[in-house]
Motif scaffolding. Structure first.
Motif, PDB file in Angstrom:
ATOM      1  N   PRO A 122       0.816  -1.228   0.000  1.00 28.68           N
ATOM      2  CA  PRO A 122       0.000   0.000   0.000  1.00 28.68           C
ATOM      3  C   PRO A 122       0.843   1.268   0.000  1.00 28.68           C
ATOM      4  O   PRO A 122       0.483   2.254  -0.649  1.00 28.68           O
ATOM      5  N   LEU A 123       1.976   1.248   0.725  1.00 29.78           N
ATOM      6  CA  LEU A 123       2.832   2.427   0.741  1.00 29.78           C
ATOM      7  C   LEU A 123       3.423   2.702  -0.630  1.00 29.78           C
ATOM      8  O   LEU A 123       3.509   3.856  -1.075  1.00 29.78           O
ATOM      9  N   LEU A 124       3.824   1.636  -1.320  1.00 26.47           N
ATOM     10  CA  LEU A 124       4.401   1.803  -2.654  1.00 26.47           C
ATOM     11  C   LEU A 124       3.366   2.349  -3.627  1.00 26.47           C
ATOM     12  O   LEU A 124       3.632   3.287  -4.392  1.00 26.47           O
ATOM     13  N   ALA A 125       2.173   1.779  -3.605  1.00 27.94           N
ATOM     14  CA  ALA A 125       1.113   2.263  -4.493  1.00 27.94           C
ATOM     15  C   ALA A 125       0.722   3.696  -4.150  1.00 27.94           C
ATOM     16  O   ALA A 125       0.499   4.525  -5.049  1.00 27.94           O
ATOM     17  N   SER A 126       0.665   4.012  -2.860  1.00 32.36           N
ATOM     18  CA  SER A 126       0.319   5.371  -2.454  1.00 32.36           C
ATOM     19  C   SER A 126       1.387   6.363  -2.881  1.00 32.36           C
ATOM     20  O   SER A 126       1.078   7.485  -3.291  1.00 32.36           O
ATOM     21  N   VAL A 128       3.388   6.206  -5.501  1.00 27.33           N
ATOM     22  CA  VAL A 128       3.264   6.459  -6.940  1.00 27.33           C
ATOM     23  C   VAL A 128       2.071   7.361  -7.229  1.00 27.33           C
ATOM     24  O   VAL A 128       2.162   8.342  -7.984  1.00 27.33           O
ATOM     25  N   ALA A 129       0.917   7.038  -6.613  1.00 23.92           N
ATOM     26  CA  ALA A 129      -0.284   7.835  -6.853  1.00 23.92           C
ATOM     27  C   ALA A 129      -0.114   9.276  -6.379  1.00 23.92           C
ATOM     28  O   ALA A 129      -0.534  10.224  -7.055  1.00 23.92           O
ATOM     29  N   LEU A 130       0.523   9.462  -5.225  1.00 26.74           N
ATOM     30  CA  LEU A 130       0.714  10.817  -4.704  1.00 26.74           C
ATOM     31  C   LEU A 130       1.691  11.613  -5.561  1.00 26.74           C
ATOM     32  O   LEU A 130       1.511  12.823  -5.746  1.00 26.74           O
ATOM     33  N   PHE A 131       2.722  10.948  -6.092  1.00 24.08           N
ATOM     34  CA  PHE A 131       3.650  11.663  -6.961  1.00 24.08           C
ATOM     35  C   PHE A 131       2.937  12.125  -8.232  1.00 24.08           C
ATOM     36  O   PHE A 131       3.106  13.282  -8.660  1.00 24.08           O
ATOM     37  N   TYR A 132       2.144  11.253  -8.835  1.00 24.45           N
ATOM     38  CA  TYR A 132       1.373  11.643 -10.017  1.00 24.45           C
ATOM     39  C   TYR A 132       0.388  12.769  -9.667  1.00 24.45           C
ATOM     40  O   TYR A 132       0.192  13.709 -10.457  1.00 24.45           O
ATOM     41  N   ALA A 133      -0.241  12.679  -8.501  1.00 20.70           N
ATOM     42  CA  ALA A 133      -1.186  13.718  -8.081  1.00 20.70           C
ATOM     43  C   ALA A 133      -0.473  15.055  -7.912  1.00 20.70           C
ATOM     44  O   ALA A 133      -1.019  16.108  -8.275  1.00 20.70           O
ATOM     45  N   GLY A 134       0.749  15.026  -7.372  1.00 20.40           N
ATOM     46  CA  GLY A 134       1.507  16.260  -7.222  1.00 20.40           C
ATOM     47  C   GLY A 134       1.848  16.890  -8.558  1.00 20.40           C
ATOM     48  O   GLY A 134       1.743  18.114  -8.726  1.00 20.40           O
ATOM     49  N   CYS A 135       2.249  16.070  -9.518  1.00 23.22           N
ATOM     50  CA  CYS A 135       2.557  16.590 -10.860  1.00 23.22           C
ATOM     51  C   CYS A 135       1.309  17.152 -11.528  1.00 23.22           C
ATOM     52  O   CYS A 135       1.354  18.219 -12.164  1.00 23.22           O
ATOM     53  N   ALA A 136       0.177  16.442 -11.402  1.00 20.10           N
ATOM     54  CA  ALA A 136      -1.066  16.926 -11.999  1.00 20.10           C
ATOM     55  C   ALA A 136      -1.513  18.233 -11.337  1.00 20.10           C
ATOM     56  O   ALA A 136      -1.968  19.169 -12.021  1.00 20.10           O
TER      57      ALA A 136
END
Length: 262
Positions: A122-126, A128-136
């Protein structure tokens, strides 16, 4: 055979057993690295023909805020070639990031305990998702707001014409800054899991954390108040989310055992 000789032979047998295992790990590491590099190269080659299209899309937040006829310029001869190539590589890196992390996970997962696997995935998936969210967040909200502010305060008689390489470097720094900053909840959970802090300590340090967040935002963002606020405010919210996530994880880590996964 004396006890010393038997001990020496046992040590030699242990060394002989360790060497094949070490060699297997090195071969596995090489295979994972080759797969990661191959995936990155494939994505880069696939995106390279679309480098100019990607750059036009990336430059749109600035072009939308410039006066009619405003444009980017190339102050170096090779900039029209290298800027799209650099952008294509960065886009390929973002695209294959899950694949790269999967290769890293596949290498280290066999040595993890069952509890560590349940937490790591879950930490790994979170992350990745948070990094993409930050870029968006940076692209769709921060860049248009910052460029609108900068274009609005440009003195009369000054044409805002930015070099394409300087613009690309600026945007990539913004992406990395916001992508990394959005990892704050994951970092807090990891600190709690390692036992370095507790959720109660994070709550008590909230005031210091807010001050530190604003200092970090002032350092890593452009020298304007707008971009600093657009980074600091989400980080404060993410800090609270990190505390909630850490509280959710803490009882689970205490209750789970440390038996290795079968």
């Amino acid at each position: 055979m004396t006890d010393a000789e038997r001990g020496a032979r046992a040590a030699d047998d242990a060394d002989d057993a360790v060497q094949p295992r070490l060699l297997d790990h090195l071969l596995e590491l090489r295979a994972r690295l080759l797969r990661a590099v191959a995936g990155l190269l494939i994505a880069f080659v696939a995106l390279l023909p679309f480098g100019n299209t990607l750059y036009a899309w990336l430059a749109q937040p600035l072009l939308d805020k410039l006066p009619a006829g405003g444009q980017l310029i190339a102050t170096q001869v090779a900039s029209p070639f290298f800027a799209p190539v650099k952008l294509a590589f960065f886009a390929a890196l973002l695209l294959v990031m899950p694949w790269l992390l999967y290769q890293a996970w596949s290498f280290v997962a066999p040595g993890l305990y069952r509890r560590e696997k349940r937490l790591a995935l879950p930490l790994l998936a979170s992350a990745v998702a948070l990094f993409y969210a930050g870029c968006a967040f940076a692209f769709f909200l921060v860049l248009p707001t910052v460029f609108g502010f900068l274009a609005g305060i440009t003195p009369d008689g000054v044409a805002m014409m930015t070099d394409i390489t300087a613009y690309l470097d600026f945007v990539l720094v913004i992406f990395l800054a916001f992508g990394a900053s959005f990892e704050l909840p994951v970092a807090l959970v990891i600190l709690v899991v390692l036992g370095w802090v507790t959720p109660a300590q994070l709550r008590e340090a909230r005031g210091y954390a807010v001050v530190g967040i604003f200092i970090i935002a002032a350092v890593i963002t452009p020298p304007d108040v707008v971009s600093q606020l657009l980074l600091a405010v989400p980080m404060c919210i993410l800090y609270e989310i990190g505390i909630l996530a850490a509280r959710w994880v803490t009882p689970r880590t205490a209750a789970d055992g440390d038996a290795p996964a079968p």
